[in-house]
Design a protein around this motif. Structure first.
Motif, PDB file in Angstrom:
ATOM      1  N   PRO A   1       0.795  -1.303   0.022  1.00 54.58           N
ATOM      2  CA  PRO A   1      -0.120   0.093  -0.150  1.00 54.58           C
ATOM      3  C   PRO A   1       1.147   1.288  -0.041  1.00 54.58           C
ATOM      4  O   PRO A   1       2.031   1.320   0.543  1.00 54.58           O
ATOM      5  CB  PRO A   1      -0.652   0.015   1.198  1.00 54.58           C
TER       6      PRO A   1
ATOM      7  N   ASP B   1      -2.586   5.368   1.256  1.00 49.35           N
ATOM      8  CA  ASP B   1      -3.752   4.274   1.388  1.00 49.35           C
ATOM      9  C   ASP B   1      -3.580   3.663   2.686  1.00 49.35           C
ATOM     10  O   ASP B   1      -4.658   3.252   3.174  1.00 49.35           O
ATOM     11  CB  ASP B   1      -3.408   3.359   0.301  1.00 49.35           C
TER      12      ASP B   1
ATOM     13  N   TYR C   1      -6.449   3.353   5.315  1.00 46.71           N
ATOM     14  CA  TYR C   1      -6.637   1.933   5.835  1.00 46.71           C
ATOM     15  C   TYR C   1      -6.873   1.912   7.470  1.00 46.71           C
ATOM     16  O   TYR C   1      -7.666   1.525   8.123  1.00 46.71           O
ATOM     17  CB  TYR C   1      -5.823   0.854   5.302  1.00 46.71           C
TER      18      TYR C   1
ATOM     19  N   ASP D   1     -11.663 -10.060   3.146  1.00 45.66           N
ATOM     20  CA  ASP D   1     -13.089  -9.996   2.512  1.00 45.66           C
ATOM     21  C   ASP D   1     -13.683  -8.501   2.766  1.00 45.66           C
ATOM     22  O   ASP D   1     -14.785  -8.558   2.535  1.00 45.66           O
ATOM     23  CB  ASP D   1     -14.060 -10.769   3.046  1.00 45.66           C
ATOM     24  N   SER D   2     -12.690  -7.463   3.084  1.00 46.86           N
ATOM     25  CA  SER D   2     -13.472  -6.248   3.364  1.00 46.86           C
ATOM     26  C   SER D   2     -12.247  -5.488   2.972  1.00 46.86           C
ATOM     27  O   SER D   2     -11.524  -5.547   1.947  1.00 46.86           O
ATOM     28  CB  SER D   2     -13.658  -6.108   5.004  1.00 46.86           C
ATOM     29  N   LEU D   3     -12.001  -4.139   3.329  1.00 50.43           N
ATOM     30  CA  LEU D   3     -11.128  -3.165   2.952  1.00 50.43           C
ATOM     31  C   LEU D   3      -9.730  -3.477   2.658  1.00 50.43           C
ATOM     32  O   LEU D   3      -9.081  -3.178   1.644  1.00 50.43           O
ATOM     33  CB  LEU D   3     -11.011  -2.036   3.978  1.00 50.43           C
TER      34      LEU D   3
ATOM     35  N   GLY E   1      -8.706  -6.249   1.426  1.00 54.66           N
ATOM     36  CA  GLY E   1      -8.660  -7.153   0.237  1.00 54.66           C
ATOM     37  C   GLY E   1      -7.949  -6.486  -0.799  1.00 54.66           C
ATOM     38  O   GLY E   1      -7.563  -6.936  -1.563  1.00 54.66           O
ATOM     39  N   TRP E   2      -7.951  -4.972  -0.767  1.00 52.94           N
ATOM     40  CA  TRP E   2      -7.439  -4.419  -1.684  1.00 52.94           C
ATOM     41  C   TRP E   2      -5.752  -4.383  -1.673  1.00 52.94           C
ATOM     42  O   TRP E   2      -4.817  -4.166  -2.379  1.00 52.94           O
ATOM     43  CB  TRP E   2      -7.565  -2.750  -1.567  1.00 52.94           C
ATOM     44  N   PHE E   3      -5.483  -5.083  -0.342  1.00 57.38           N
ATOM     45  CA  PHE E   3      -3.918  -5.064  -0.166  1.00 57.38           C
ATOM     46  C   PHE E   3      -3.362  -6.419  -0.143  1.00 57.38           C
ATOM     47  O   PHE E   3      -2.208  -6.790   0.488  1.00 57.38           O
ATOM     48  CB  PHE E   3      -3.485  -4.168   0.991  1.00 57.38           C
TER      49      PHE E   3
ATOM     50  N   GLU F   1      -2.663  -9.542  -2.303  1.00 57.39           N
ATOM     51  CA  GLU F   1      -2.233  -9.870  -3.840  1.00 57.39           C
ATOM     52  C   GLU F   1      -2.722 -11.393  -4.171  1.00 57.39           C
ATOM     53  O   GLU F   1      -3.687 -11.438  -5.161  1.00 57.39           O
ATOM     54  CB  GLU F   1      -0.869  -9.862  -4.092  1.00 57.39           C
TER      55      GLU F   1
END
Ligand code: GTP
Length: 218
Positions: free
Chosen positions: A144, A148, A152, A168-170, A172-174, A176
């Protein structure tokens, strides 16, 4: 009947079970996790720590179930999740500072999310069968940006979850990619619970029938 009791305060574990067709009764254990982990000693293998914590959580809710006449034909499942990073088990960070330090150490690297599971089968108020094991899923973390990461951290999410991330929540963007069971990362591994239920003589299909939202088991 085969009612299911989830011995956990985790909303994520409850959500995984409900999405998998089972609406369990929830009872929260009062296990002092730090004290139990300390009692196991500094040399206790990580898998043993999470599995013994799971066993303790499941066992802790049994007296209350018996008192409430819920101790017959009942299955209790307890879990404990921690992230194994550089040989050290990490639970919930609790503060922004700790979560920031953890992300600085794990960004761009991988670590193993270990979840201990314990299943108890109760009949007439007694534990007639039990099975326990752990699952391990390798999580490959992204990098991140500073902005970011601060956003977070400010969300508060990473503070209250093992390893300071969610799949399964925020978080998840981080993440891979993962190697292993996604449900166990979230907090309860469905395939492992299926095997542990079979070890105590219960099929998941029987659980679906007895614990759906339409046919609650209480
Ligand atoms: N939603 C989500 N939660 C996660 C994830 N990884 C870990 N967690 C949560 O982090 C928490 C780990 O702490 P635990 O001590 O195992 O469980 P707890 O939330 O304290 O609840 P108890 O079972 O009552 O001890 C659990 O609630 C897990 O569901 C994830 O990827 N997604």
């Amino acid at each position: 009947m085969a009612r299911l009791v989830l011995a956990s305060a985790s909303p994520a574990r409850l959500s995984v079970l409900r999405s998998a067709g089972v609406a369990p009764i929830v009872r929260v254990s009062a296990v002092d996790e730090d004290a139990l982990a300390a009692a196991l000693g500094p040399g206790a293998p990580p898998a043993v720590v999470v599995t013994e914590l799971a066993r303790a959580k499941a066992a802790d809710v049994v007296p209350g179930l018996v008192r409430d006449s819920l101790g017959d034909d009942t299955l209790v499942v307890g879990c404990d999740s921690m992230l194994l990073v550089d040989g050290q088990l990490q639970g919930k960070p609790g503060t922004v500072e700790v979560a920031r330090e953890r992300w600085r150490a794990m960004a761009g690297r991988s670590a193993d999310l270990l979840t201990g599971h314990s299943v108890l089968r109760l009949r007439d108020g007694e534990v007639v069968a039990q099975a326990a094991d752990h699952s391990s899923t390798t999580v490959h973390f992204g990098r991140p940006t500073a902005d970011d990461l601060e956003a977070y951290l400010a969300s508060g999410e990473p503070l209250q979850v093992a390893g300071a991330f969610t799949l399964d929540s925020l978080g998840g963007w981080f993440v891979e990619r993962i190697e292993g069971d996604p449900s166990s990362v979230i907090g309860i591994g469905l395939p492992l619970v299926r095997r542990l239920l079979a070890d105590v003589g219960v099929s998941v299909a029987r659980l679906w029938a007895a614990n759906t939202a339409e046919s609650p088991s209480v």
